[in-house]
Design an enzyme around this catalytic site. Structure first.
Site, PDB file in Angstrom:
ATOM      1  N   LYS A   1     -39.871 101.816   1.749  1.00  0.00           N
ATOM      2  CA  LYS A   1     -39.595 102.412   3.056  1.00  0.00           C
ATOM      3  C   LYS A   1     -39.393 101.321   4.097  1.00  0.00           C
ATOM      4  O   LYS A   1     -40.004 100.257   3.996  1.00  0.00           O
ATOM      5  CB  LYS A   1     -40.802 103.265   3.509  1.00  0.00           C
ATOM      6  CG  LYS A   1     -40.937 104.594   2.828  1.00  0.00           C
ATOM      7  CD  LYS A   1     -42.119 105.367   3.405  1.00  0.00           C
ATOM      8  CE  LYS A   1     -42.292 106.703   2.707  1.00  0.00           C
ATOM      9  NZ  LYS A   1     -41.156 107.621   2.906  1.00  0.00           N
TER      10      LYS A   1
ATOM     11  N   ARG B   1     -42.055 115.275  -5.352  1.00  0.00           N
ATOM     12  CA  ARG B   1     -41.573 116.329  -6.262  1.00  0.00           C
ATOM     13  C   ARG B   1     -41.936 116.011  -7.708  1.00  0.00           C
ATOM     14  O   ARG B   1     -42.068 116.929  -8.524  1.00  0.00           O
ATOM     15  CB  ARG B   1     -40.053 116.497  -6.086  1.00  0.00           C
ATOM     16  CG  ARG B   1     -39.244 115.269  -6.417  1.00  0.00           C
ATOM     17  CD  ARG B   1     -37.860 115.287  -5.788  1.00  0.00           C
ATOM     18  NE  ARG B   1     -37.919 115.132  -4.335  1.00  0.00           N
ATOM     19  CZ  ARG B   1     -36.864 115.113  -3.530  1.00  0.00           C
ATOM     20  NH1 ARG B   1     -35.645 115.257  -4.020  1.00  0.00           N
ATOM     21  NH2 ARG B   1     -37.009 114.952  -2.232  1.00  0.00           N
TER      22      ARG B   1
HETATM   23  N1  BES Z   1     -43.814 111.262   2.096  1.00  0.00           N
HETATM   24  C1  BES Z   1     -42.435 111.268   2.365  1.00  0.00           C
HETATM   25  C2  BES Z   1     -42.015 112.346   3.378  1.00  0.00           C
HETATM   26  C3  BES Z   1     -42.582 112.234   4.756  1.00  0.00           C
HETATM   27  C4  BES Z   1     -41.795 111.810   5.805  1.00  0.00           C
HETATM   28  C5  BES Z   1     -43.875 112.648   5.024  1.00  0.00           C
HETATM   29  C6  BES Z   1     -42.303 111.750   7.090  1.00  0.00           C
HETATM   30  C7  BES Z   1     -44.393 112.589   6.305  1.00  0.00           C
HETATM   31  C8  BES Z   1     -43.600 112.146   7.342  1.00  0.00           C
HETATM   32  C9  BES Z   1     -41.660 111.530   1.074  1.00  0.00           C
HETATM   33  O1  BES Z   1     -42.237 111.067  -0.088  1.00  0.00           O
HETATM   34  C10 BES Z   1     -40.349 110.834   1.187  1.00  0.00           C
HETATM   35  O2  BES Z   1     -40.329 109.641   1.215  1.00  0.00           O
HETATM   36  N2  BES Z   1     -39.274 111.620   1.259  1.00  0.00           N
HETATM   37  C11 BES Z   1     -37.962 111.108   1.336  1.00  0.00           C
HETATM   38  C12 BES Z   1     -37.110 111.948   0.426  1.00  0.00           C
HETATM   39  C13 BES Z   1     -35.795 111.357   0.100  1.00  0.00           C
HETATM   40  C14 BES Z   1     -35.933 110.038  -0.584  1.00  0.00           C
HETATM   41  C15 BES Z   1     -35.026 112.335  -0.753  1.00  0.00           C
HETATM   42  C16 BES Z   1     -37.475 111.193   2.778  1.00  0.00           C
HETATM   43  O3  BES Z   1     -37.983 112.012   3.536  1.00  0.00           O
HETATM   44  O4  BES Z   1     -36.624 110.419   3.156  1.00  0.00           O
HETATM   45 MN    MN Z   2     -41.777 109.064  -0.529  1.00  0.00          MN
END
Ligand code: BES
Ligand code: MN
Ligand code: ZN
Length: 504
Positions: A281, A355
């Site tokens: 991230k 997921r």
């Molecule tokens: N844990 C994150 C989602 C999230 C975002 C939680 C903001 C709390 C606040 C999740 O695992 C994630 O990284 N999701 C990705 C999905 C994508 C890679 C398809 C996202 O939101 O970008």
């Molecule tokens: Mn994630």
């Protein structure tokens, strides 16, 4: 520890060190404060004008009473326009006002809350607002601050003796206890709540809860470690956990009362820290990723609350715990894993890890044979883009989605339905090497893609999915019953859903 009591005393005559009343936008005091308004008489409007209190949400003023009423301190909180459906007082307005009052009162040993409280819903809102608005996470403060919690809080209600009002206090406390425990877990630093430590904490919480429960109404906890997960073929949880020095866990809870009239499975995402894995991230998005286990915390605490309330509904809960990190053994984009139910999944984005752990946990949940499956997860940033950071998106079967939305309304937690259009079916099947694609590189509808993916693991059972990425963590300031940090979102909605199923 603060004790709460419900009484029908006059707020003008109570000897509590502080009395809280609501102020309406029209300049009058809200229901519950009639005696205080009478004691001040015509002085009231001048007082409010001097203080600049206009009854707006967030308005708070503290006034020494100099004997006008028995209590030495009057706390005025703006209610905003408190009119809800059917001209009733809106519980959300009362909850917010009680929360704002809690933070304004810093040194009273006893507090009387004279807010609108003539229904069970309003009594509940007063208690929730006051306790949750006064919440702070102090476990890591080396110098404990000055003790600010009053020894006693009295909720004043003109109908305190009516049985349905009197019996609202206790269950409200049970729900708040569960929300507070969830907040504490979510706020805990991720190094201190790794999957093994979180599993231990869950087992300890179950054990503590069981002490107060009758033999037939206890909760059974089973912790599956990495060895057991391998034997069972939980390839999703194992793959996500493989980059971490801390092994993953699946915690399964069973609350199975003899008189159960329904069986609900609850599944929660428990990523104790989400770095994104190799698909790392951006630094700014990682800062609060200790929050990524909030779904797991919510299902555990909702299950314990159901047991404490003695709800006649069987609950099978699944907390899928893993830490999404970078390491020599971390899963790679291009890897294919096999989930508990035998489905093969091509991983292409290691940051779409939620997921994967949920796929295994849903597979386990389906095997328990529930009437309905509800999963809850801080799953996608897409849902935050769609709905903002104060409400959950709810997806799944129409009837179950409606059930969740209705539970959310009763609980005072905002949620909104989102569709799963048919064409997402081909998107989740777009892998050329495995049964399912975990991610397809298309940004649009990312929260829906995730739900469509999860649906594959629900065995055709009635199901709904709550994406709580937005409302789980308050990155802003205090506001009503919310304070900075974890909100405990979802617990109250799940308990309400279990309560409704128990009554059906
Ligand atoms: N844990 C994150 C989602 C999230 C975002 C939680 C903001 C709390 C606040 C999740 O695992 C994630 O990284 N999701 C990705 C999905 C994508 C890679 C398809 C996202 O939101 O970008
Ligand atoms: Mn994630
Ligand atoms: Zn995540």
């Amino acid at each position: 520890m603060t004790t709460f009591a419900l009484r029908s005393a006059s707020p003008a005559k109570t000897r509590a060190e502080a009395v809280v009343v609501g102020v309406l936008p029209d300049g009058g005091l809200a229901a519950g404060a009639e005696d205080v308004a009478a004691a001040y008489g015509r002085k009231l409007s001048g007082l409010l004008a001097t203080l600049g209190v206009k009854g707006r949400p967030g308005d708070v003023a503290k006034v020494p009473t100099h004997g006008t009423i028995s209590s030495p301190l009057l706390v005025l909180v703006g209610l905003g326009d408190p009119v809800g459906p059917d001209d009733t007082v809106d519980a959300a307005a009362v909850r917010r006002a009680a929360g704002n009052a809690a933070r304004a009162i810093t040194n009273a040993a006893s507090v009387a809350l004279a807010l609108p409280a003539d229904t069970p819903e309003l009594v509940r809102a007063v208690v929730e607002g006051y306790r949750l608005g006064g919440y702070s996470f102090t476990s890591y403060k080396s110098k404990p601050g000055t003790p600010t919690d009053p020894a006693e809080v009295v909720v004043l209600s003109p109908v305190a003796r009516r049985s349905e009002v009197a019996s609202a206090l206790e269950p409200a406390q049970v729900v708040v206890d569960a929300v507070v425990a969830t907040r504490d877990w979510v706020n805990t630093p991720p190094a201190d709540l790794t999957p093994p430590k979180f599993a231990d904490a869950i087992a300890a919480a179950v054990k503590a809860a069981n002490k107060g429960l009758p033999a037939g109404g206890r909760v059974k906890a089973t912790v599956l470690d990495e060895k057991r997960l391998a034997e069972l073929g939980c390839g999703g949880i194992l793959a996500v956990g493989s980059g971490s020095a801390e092994p993953p866990r699946l915690v399964e809870l069973e609350y199975r009362p003899k008189d159960a009239v329904a069986h609900v499975a609850l599944v929660g995402k428990g990523i104790t820290f989400d770095s994104g894995g190799l698909w790392i991230k951006p630094a700014a998005s990682m800062g609060t990723m200790k929050e990524d286990m909030a779904g797991a915390a919510a299902v555990v605490q909702a299950t314990l609350a159901a047991a404490r309330l003695g709800l006649p509904v069987r609950v099978s809960a699944y907390a899928a715990l893993a830490e999404n990190m970078i390491g020599e053994a971390a899963m790679r984009p291009g890897d294919v894993l096999t989930t508990y139910d035998g489905t093969t999944v091509e991983v292409s984005n290691t940051d779409a890890e939620g997921r994967l752990v949920l796929a295994d946990a849903l597979g386990r949940a389906v095997e328990a044979g529930p009437d309905v499956v509800v999963d809850i997860a801080t799953l996608t940033g897409h849902m935050v883009l769609a709905l903002g950071d104060r409400m959950a998106g709810v997806l799944g079967d129409d009837a179950v989605v409606e059930e969740v939305l209705s539970a959310g309304r009763a609980a005072g937690e905002d949620a909104w339905p989102m569709p799963i259009p048919d064409f997402f079916d081909s998107r989740i099947r777009s892998s050329t090497v495995a049964d399912l694609a975990q991610y397809d590189g298309i940004r649009w509808g990312g929260g829906i893609f995730a739900a469509a993916f999860l649906r594959e693991f629900t065995g055709g059972l009635p199901w709904a999915h709550l994406d709580i990425a937005g409302p789980t963590f308050n990155k802003g300031g205090a506001n009503g019953h919310l304070v900075p940090g974890a909100t405990g979102y979802g617990v109250a909605t799940l308990v309400e859903l279990l309560r409704a199923r128990a009554e059906a």
